[in-house]
Write a protein that holds these residues in place. Structure first.
Motif, PDB file in Angstrom:
ATOM      1  N   LEU A 136      -2.587   9.353  77.313  1.00  0.00           N
ATOM      2  CA  LEU A 136      -1.128   9.626  77.505  1.00  0.00           C
ATOM      3  C   LEU A 136      -0.392  10.491  76.273  1.00  0.00           C
ATOM      4  N   GLY A 137      -1.364  10.537  75.213  1.00  0.00           N
ATOM      5  CA  GLY A 137      -0.846  11.502  74.308  1.00  0.00           C
ATOM      6  C   GLY A 137      -0.170  10.678  73.090  1.00  0.00           C
ATOM      7  N   TRP A 138       0.039   9.557  73.481  1.00  0.00           N
ATOM      8  CA  TRP A 138       0.268   8.001  72.071  1.00  0.00           C
ATOM      9  C   TRP A 138      -1.252   8.447  71.150  1.00  0.00           C
ATOM     10  N   GLY A 139      -0.806   8.436  69.866  1.00  0.00           N
ATOM     11  CA  GLY A 139      -2.122   7.798  68.999  1.00  0.00           C
ATOM     12  C   GLY A 139      -3.091   8.560  69.166  1.00  0.00           C
ATOM     13  N   TRP A 140      -2.304   9.932  69.416  1.00  0.00           N
ATOM     14  CA  TRP A 140      -3.904  11.046  69.536  1.00  0.00           C
ATOM     15  C   TRP A 140      -4.066  11.431  68.525  1.00  0.00           C
ATOM     16  N   SER A 141      -5.712  11.177  68.086  1.00  0.00           N
ATOM     17  CA  SER A 141      -5.905  11.330  66.839  1.00  0.00           C
ATOM     18  C   SER A 141      -6.426  12.986  66.483  1.00  0.00           C
ATOM     19  N   GLY A 142      -6.682  13.626  67.753  1.00  0.00           N
ATOM     20  CA  GLY A 142      -6.315  14.964  67.242  1.00  0.00           C
ATOM     21  C   GLY A 142      -8.071  15.158  66.713  1.00  0.00           C
ATOM     22  N   SER A 143      -9.572  14.530  67.537  1.00  0.00           N
ATOM     23  CA  SER A 143     -10.632  14.732  66.536  1.00  0.00           C
ATOM     24  C   SER A 143     -11.351  15.708  67.169  1.00  0.00           C
ATOM     25  N   MET A 144     -11.181  16.111  68.369  1.00  0.00           N
ATOM     26  CA  MET A 144     -11.558  17.557  69.286  1.00  0.00           C
ATOM     27  C   MET A 144     -10.991  18.589  68.592  1.00  0.00           C
ATOM     28  N   GLY A 145     -10.283  18.990  67.757  1.00  0.00           N
ATOM     29  CA  GLY A 145      -9.870  19.980  67.221  1.00  0.00           C
ATOM     30  C   GLY A 145      -8.927  20.852  68.208  1.00  0.00           C
ATOM     31  N   GLY A 146      -7.799  20.029  68.003  1.00  0.00           N
ATOM     32  CA  GLY A 146      -7.085  20.887  69.218  1.00  0.00           C
ATOM     33  C   GLY A 146      -5.703  19.502  70.525  1.00  0.00           C
ATOM     34  N   GLY A 147      -7.349  18.967  70.713  1.00  0.00           N
ATOM     35  CA  GLY A 147      -7.218  18.276  71.379  1.00  0.00           C
ATOM     36  C   GLY A 147      -6.623  18.654  72.716  1.00  0.00           C
ATOM     37  N   PRO A 148      -7.216  17.801  73.792  1.00  0.00           N
ATOM     38  CA  PRO A 148      -6.599  18.158  75.471  1.00  0.00           C
ATOM     39  C   PRO A 148      -5.382  18.159  76.005  1.00  0.00           C
ATOM     40  N   GLY A 149      -4.628  17.589  74.474  1.00  0.00           N
ATOM     41  CA  GLY A 149      -2.916  17.044  75.545  1.00  0.00           C
ATOM     42  C   GLY A 149      -3.134  16.286  76.106  1.00  0.00           C
ATOM     43  N   SER A 150      -1.844  15.808  76.524  1.00  0.00           N
ATOM     44  CA  SER A 150      -1.138  14.413  77.306  1.00  0.00           C
ATOM     45  C   SER A 150      -1.199  14.856  79.020  1.00  0.00           C
ATOM     46  N   ILE A 151      -1.473  14.004  79.245  1.00  0.00           N
ATOM     47  CA  ILE A 151      -1.968  14.438  81.204  1.00  0.00           C
ATOM     48  C   ILE A 151      -0.494  14.288  81.528  1.00  0.00           C
ATOM     49  N   TYR A 152       0.261  13.971  80.765  1.00  0.00           N
ATOM     50  CA  TYR A 152       1.691  13.529  80.679  1.00  0.00           C
ATOM     51  C   TYR A 152       2.347  14.722  82.552  1.00  0.00           C
ATOM     52  N   ARG A 153       2.056  15.918  81.570  1.00  0.00           N
ATOM     53  CA  ARG A 153       2.529  16.742  82.546  1.00  0.00           C
ATOM     54  C   ARG A 153       1.219  17.861  83.345  1.00  0.00           C
ATOM     55  N   PRO A 154       0.281  17.103  83.806  1.00  0.00           N
ATOM     56  CA  PRO A 154      -0.240  17.647  84.844  1.00  0.00           C
ATOM     57  C   PRO A 154      -0.009  17.065  85.844  1.00  0.00           C
ATOM     58  N   LEU A 155      -0.233  15.577  85.670  1.00  0.00           N
ATOM     59  CA  LEU A 155       0.541  14.537  86.515  1.00  0.00           C
ATOM     60  C   LEU A 155       1.998  15.212  86.698  1.00  0.00           C
ATOM     61  N   MET A 156       2.295  15.549  86.297  1.00  0.00           N
ATOM     62  CA  MET A 156       4.429  15.778  87.039  1.00  0.00           C
ATOM     63  C   MET A 156       3.833  17.538  87.607  1.00  0.00           C
ATOM     64  N   ASN A 157       3.037  18.102  87.366  1.00  0.00           N
ATOM     65  CA  ASN A 157       2.441  19.291  88.369  1.00  0.00           C
ATOM     66  C   ASN A 157       1.983  18.574  89.483  1.00  0.00           C
ATOM     67  N   SER A 158       1.160  17.714  89.379  1.00  0.00           N
ATOM     68  CA  SER A 158       0.216  17.506  90.886  1.00  0.00           C
ATOM     69  C   SER A 158       0.765  16.497  91.178  1.00  0.00           C
ATOM     70  N   LEU A 159       2.162  15.589  91.322  1.00  0.00           N
ATOM     71  CA  LEU A 159       3.922  15.710  92.168  1.00  0.00           C
ATOM     72  C   LEU A 159       4.056  16.053  92.783  1.00  0.00           C
ATOM     73  N   LEU A 160       4.970  16.756  91.669  1.00  0.00           N
ATOM     74  CA  LEU A 160       4.971  17.692  92.531  1.00  0.00           C
ATOM     75  C   LEU A 160       4.542  19.125  93.911  1.00  0.00           C
ATOM     76  N   VAL A 161       2.991  19.731  92.893  1.00  0.00           N
ATOM     77  CA  VAL A 161       2.685  20.794  94.012  1.00  0.00           C
ATOM     78  C   VAL A 161       1.992  19.097  95.474  1.00  0.00           C
ATOM     79  N   ALA A 162       1.508  17.864  95.169  1.00  0.00           N
ATOM     80  CA  ALA A 162       1.422  17.151  96.532  1.00  0.00           C
ATOM     81  C   ALA A 162       2.447  16.822  96.971  1.00  0.00           C
ATOM     82  N   GLY A 163       3.359  16.211  96.630  1.00  0.00           N
ATOM     83  CA  GLY A 163       4.603  16.379  97.129  1.00  0.00           C
ATOM     84  C   GLY A 163       5.530  17.196  97.921  1.00  0.00           C
ATOM     85  N   SER A 164       5.257  19.015  97.272  1.00  0.00           N
ATOM     86  CA  SER A 164       5.990  20.081  98.487  1.00  0.00           C
ATOM     87  C   SER A 164       5.544  19.999  99.545  1.00  0.00           C
TER      88      SER A 164
END
Lengths: 309, 319
Positions: free
Chosen positions: B95-123
């Motif tokens: 969820l992006g809190w306490g991200w240590s960035g050990s993977m060099g750039g990090g994957p980013g929080s899952i928050y935005r994809p979650l919202m996107n999926s919710l929008l897609v599924a709901g629409s």
């Protein structure tokens, strides 16, 4: 509730055969418009692309030769084989398992049947990518649960001959619950009085199953086989994640849709479209052959009944 | 004492009823409690043992993934670690809190994809209803010219998988400029013939008297649809909405194809797939993502079990 009165449209007055209700077009057109735009046109276009070649500027019509190229591609043929093997293996495993689960979930001596049904159904809701992760978690050669419990290091996900069986097993886990539901719906059509009469006549549980339950389930079995085959032919995310999109072991796991995706992302759109069309044709052919087979089977059963009546 | 049970049947029958009083023809089954006896206790134990062991086996992958996702980095796959090492580290990273960035750039929080999926599924759920409810009703109940071949046309693509259309759909949708957008993801998914087929099945089973009565009262077609038909079709519409939501939530191939430049538009499956294939994969993170992507579906299933089941088994039961 009363509505503002207005004269009845002549087309719907009682006694007259209806011809056309204009409002119907209003209901149907939004869907049909988008359907034609996003389904029919691309379908036609896909057919056109699969028989063309990209000459850098636009698609150039080549004809059936393009499809023959596809059939000569070893990777495609292997993908076709993998898909067919997966479909067959899945069917053979899932059909009896789903039937067994349905019978269990139907058996009156089993407690909390609703919970049981729900538990069996839970894997169906998983998405393909998660399924790939679950498969890795279970089958990985070092970390997988199965290998850890057995104390072995069976290379499920790295051996090209073992990866298909692993996929079949995971597919079984995921889809059996859905097919179980189909069978449960079909079991409703088994007549209780027949079963009780057979019980009174001394039929064993196996005989009752074979002669009453199975014939009543025939349409359901046809349906389950059809859905299972169609679903298996479209398998993509599972091998995609398991092989992390490539590698030697991928040859043992690549499915037709995966091949399609790889070709499309490499820019070989004609090959991708062609693969898609061959897939559709295969699905239609298998489904039709399957229906013919079951129809001929039920034909002989009818003759039997008529001759002994 | 009672005589030994000589019958070959697996179920013990109740003692035969006295034949005297009741004037009935043919054998009569009269049971205590009004239903057949459940059978000997050992058989019940056997069936329950079998059923519940299978249930346990089915649940094992879930439990394994859940527990593994709660382990700290590097100990993901430990089978015998003690309970007190379990924690929510992976979820915090996700969820992006306490991200240590050990993977060099990090994957980013899952928050935005979650919202996107919710929008897609709901629409997808809403547009499916909007398009298919009216069309299904019209195909079932309203006469109009060309209905027969239009219906054949609709049915024809029922067995066509989306993958066939991947290439031309991509050309079409990106040609209009909808690539890398969520509407580009949703629109092609809404025109599945299955939705219309499903609603039509339900509409064919509707009682016609209410519709006829409304017609005689002078209502026009749109009023009939809104006030009579749609309420009658509500269970089927709810089932279609649920199934469409599930399809939108889990959809990967098309979303991955149409969204190729902008990471901000990733849906959850695309986000999850983007974490694999690298040199080093963070296993715990992947499993946590898997859990997070499943929980909403699980909750939905809990709430709408009947709609899920009726939507997904459409066509299976013989009428």
């Amino acid at each position: 509730m009363t509505f503002a009165p207005s004269p009845l449209p002549p087309v719907l007055s009682p006694g007259r055969p209806p011809r056309t209700v204009p409002a119907a077009y209003g209901f149907v057109l939004p869907f049909l418009f988008l359907y034609a735009l996003l389904m029919l046109w691309p379908l036609f276009d896909s057919f056109r692309i699969s028989l063309s070649q990209w000459n850098g500027d636009r698609f150039e019509w080549v004809g059936p030769g393009a499809l023959l190229d596809l059939l000569r591609d070893g990777t495609f043929l292997r993908a076709l084989l993998n898909t067919a093997l997966f479909a067959l293996g899945s069917l053979l495993l899932q059909l009896p398992l789903a039937l067994g689960l349905a019978l269990l979930a139907h058996h009156r001596q089993v407690r909390a049947r609703t919970w049981l049904r729900a538990i069996f159904f839970l894997p169906v809701l998983i998405n393909g990518i998660t399924l790939g992760f679950v498969a890795t978690a279970m089958f990985d050669s070092r970390h997988g649960l199965l290998n850890q419990l057995a104390g072995l290091q069976i290379p499920w996900t790295t051996d090209r001959n073992l990866i298909l069986p692993a996929m079949v097993l995971i597919g079984c886990w995921k889809w059996s619950g859905l097919h179980m539901l189909f069978f449960l719906a079909g079991l409703q059509s088994v007549r209780r009085e027949e079963l009780e009469a057979a019980e009174l006549d001394g039929a064993s549980a196996w005989q009752r199953f074979r002669h009453i339950v199975l014939p009543a389930l025939r349409p359901t079995i046809v349906f389950v086989v059809t859905m299972s085959l169609i679903g298996s032919f479209q398998l993509f995310e599972l091998p995609f994640v398991l092989t992390s999109a490539g590698g030697g072991v991928a040859d043992g796991a690549r499915t037709v849709v995966q091949y399609l995706y790889e070709q499309a992302s490499r820019g070989n759109r004609a090959a991708a479209a062609g693969a898609g069309w061959l897939l559709t044709l295969t699905i239609v052919a298998v489904t039709t052959l399957q229906w013919r087979y079951w129809r001929s089977r039920s034909g002989t059963a009818q003759d039997e009944e008529n001759s002994t009546a | 004492m009672s005589e030994p049970n000589l019958s070959p049947l697996p179920v013990s029958l109740p003692p035969p009823q006295p034949a005297a009083a009741a004037p009935v023809s043919g054998p009569v089954r009269r049971y205590r409690f009004g239903r057949p006896p459940r059978g000997p206790a050992w058989s019940a134990l056997g069936w329950n043992l079998l059923a519940w062991s299978l249930a346990l086996a089915m649940l094992t992958p879930f439990v394994w993934v859940l527990v593994a996702s709660l382990r700290p980095d590097g100990r993901t796959w430990a089978l015998n670690d003690t309970w007190d090492t379990l924690g929510f580290d992976q979820y915090r990273k996700l969820l992006g809190w306490g991200w240590s960035g050990s993977m060099g750039g990090g994957p980013g929080s899952i928050y935005r994809p979650l919202m996107n999926s919710l929008l897609v599924a709901g629409s997808l759920a809403l547009t499916s209803i909007a398009l298919c409810a009216g069309a299904g009703y019209a195909f079932a109940c309203l006469p109009f010219r060309g209905k027969r071949w239009l219906w054949a046309l609709t049915l024809a693509t029922l067995a066509v998988p989306l993958q066939v259309l991947l290439v031309p759909l991509f050309r079409l949708v990106s040609g209009v400029g909808l690539n890398d957008s969520l509407w580009g993801v949703v629109l092609p998914l809404t025109v599945s013939a299955f939705g219309v087929f499903f609603i039509r099945q339900a509409a064919l089973r509707m009682p016609r008297e209410l519709i006829e009565a409304a017609r005689l009262d002078g209502a026009d077609e749109w009023q009939i649809f809104c006030h009579v038909v749609f309420p009658l079709l509500r269970p089927a519409v709810a089932a279609l909405a649920i199934v469409s939501f599930l399809q939108g939530w889990n959809e990967f191939l098309w979303s991955r194809t149409i969204i190729n430049r902008s990471h901000g538009e990733f849906t959850v499956p695309v986000y999850m797939a983007a974490q694999t294939g690298g040199v080093q994969t963070d296993d715990g993170l992947l499993l946590a993502a898997a859990v997070v992507s499943y929980i909403p579906v699980l909750l939905l299933f809990w709430a709408f079990q009947r709609e899920f089941i009726s939507g997904l088994t459409a066509g299976a039961a013989k009428e």
